[in-house]
Design a protein around this motif. Structure first.
Motif: not given
Length: 424
Positions: A77-79, A81-82, A158, A187-188, A190
């Motif tokens: 989930k943390s990555v 979006g990138a 994404s 938005k994201t 890495a």
């Protein structure tokens, strides 16, 4: 008289015994028959489809007891979006004209006004990861082979939005490239983790678009199988150190991130071992470029648009490609020397020329690294920077010599020479 009475008694008891045995046999048979009937009835009853049906249903879905916020899920989930898909568009030749009986052309024999124009079509797809956002720009790292030969590049974010991308720079030796896109919808971003700190057996995730953008943001899980594998990368056969993993990496995953369970990028997925061994395809062996190497390269690409490395100014062949007779008669090598590279030509004024190297010299060591072939020589050379000095060990006419290379000359390694003789 007594004998008659005794005989009568004996016959009487014998009759009683016979009658008892007969009654027992009959009773046992009846009991056995009844028991068999009972068992048969039970079997029929247990296997017969019940009459009627339950029209009301009643089955329900229970609460999911699995941990939905485990380390792997949180890391993804943390990555996620990138991670992006990278589209390589290239020109294709198309002809236009009147379709006649036998193909394009006028069916009545007159000349048609045919014309050709170039149209961009998707040639290949790969993956990438957004690692930097600066002002209105965002930067994506991917593989050089993903963008190679492109006339235009696009990135699918994404969220499914497609944006145009510019190639900032590429390096064939490490198979890395950097793209720039508009940051409006980003938005994201890495972050990179230290690839020197990874250990075999630790969990990792590979994210990308296997088989194309239709399967974008696919995640697979595996472990680090080996921390430091040496493979030939790019088209020039340069040896490079890569991470081996059993996380599934398929066509289209190239350029996507390999992350640890903290969500840090520890490698860029680059290749899968595709060769067959005794007719069996190899599975569970994929490779990623270590993050420490990635950061070094992409920083230079951002700054200069290319990677500049030292160049010896020679053409060479592997000693293994020279026959044993020629090794003795022409190169005059001792039998103890079996690996190295043979200099076939020295450019005038080059680093090698300045150091006194000549045609048919056999290089066996550069610095502290044993040279076994052209790939290992390049790998050893590329550890140095332009301006540094390096000690070279070589054989000439059967005698071992050393010289100091002043690495004042450089070569742009964004392009490679595919000729049989390696140049450097």
């Amino acid at each position: 008289m007594n004998r008659i009475k005794q005989a009568f008694k004996d016959r009487l008891w014998l009759g009683v015994i016979i009658v008892g045995l007969f009654a027992g046999l009959i009773g046992g048979g009846i009991a056995l028959g009844i028991n068999n009937l009972v068992q048969h009835h039970e079997e029929v009853t247990s296997t017969r489809v019940p009459a009627g049906s339950n029209r009301s249903g009643g089955t329900k879905v229970n609460k999911n007891k699995a941990d939905l916020n485990g380390e792997a899920s949180q890391a993804y989930k943390s990555v996620q979006g990138a991670v992006v898909s990278v589209i390589n568009k290239q020109k294709v030749q198309q002809s236009s004209g009147t379709l006649g009986i036998f193909g394009y052309g006028s069916s009545n024999g007159s000349n048609s006004n045919s014309s050709s124009d170039n149209k961009l079509e998707t040639a290949s797809e790969g993956s990438g990861v957004i690692y930097k956002k600066s002002g209105n720009s965002a930067y994506v790292v991917t593989n050089n082979h993903v963008v190679k030969g492109s006339n235009a590049l696009q990135v699918i974010l994404s969220n499914g939005k497609k944006v145009n991308a510019d190639l900032v720079g590429a390096d064939s030796a490490t198979d890395l490239a950097v793209l720039k896109i508009n940051a409006t919808n980003v938005k994201t971003v890495a972050s990179f983790g230290n690839s020197n700190s990874i250990v075999p057996g630790q969990d990792v995730l590979a994210i990308g678009s296997p088989m194309g953008s239709e399967y974008a943001n696919t995640v697979t899980k595996g472990i680090i199988s080996a921390k430091d594998r040496t493979l030939k990368a790019g088209t020039d056969g340069t040896l490079t150190s890569v991470i081996q993993t059993d996380a599934a990496i398929n066509s289209g995953n190239s350029g996507g991130p390999l992350i640890n369970t903290a969500g840090q990028v520890i490698g860029i997925n680059s290749m899968k071992l595709a060769s067959d061994t005794q007719g069996s395809s190899v599975e569970g062996i994929g490779f990623a470029i270590p993050s420490n190497e990635v950061v070094t390269i992409i920083n230079q690409l951002i700054k200069n648009g290319k990677i500049t490395r030292p160049s010896l100014g020679i053409s060479m062949v592997d000693l293994s490609n020279v026959t044993s007779d020629q090794q003795q008669s022409v190169l005059k090598l001792p039998t103890s020397v079996s690996k190295g590279v043979v200099i076939m030509d020295v450019n005038s004024g080059s680093v090698a020329d300045t150091a006194g190297l000549k045609k048919y010299d056999v290089i066996t060591k550069l610095g502290d690294t044993q040279v076994t072939d052209a790939g290992s020589l390049k790998a050893a050379l590329y550890k140095y920077k332009v301006g540094q000095n390096a000690k070279v060990t070589y054989y000439r006419d059967g005698q071992q010599h050393t010289a100091t290379l002043h690495l004042t000359k450089s070569a742009d390694t964004t392009s490679t020479d595919d000729s049989q003789q390696d140049n450097n």
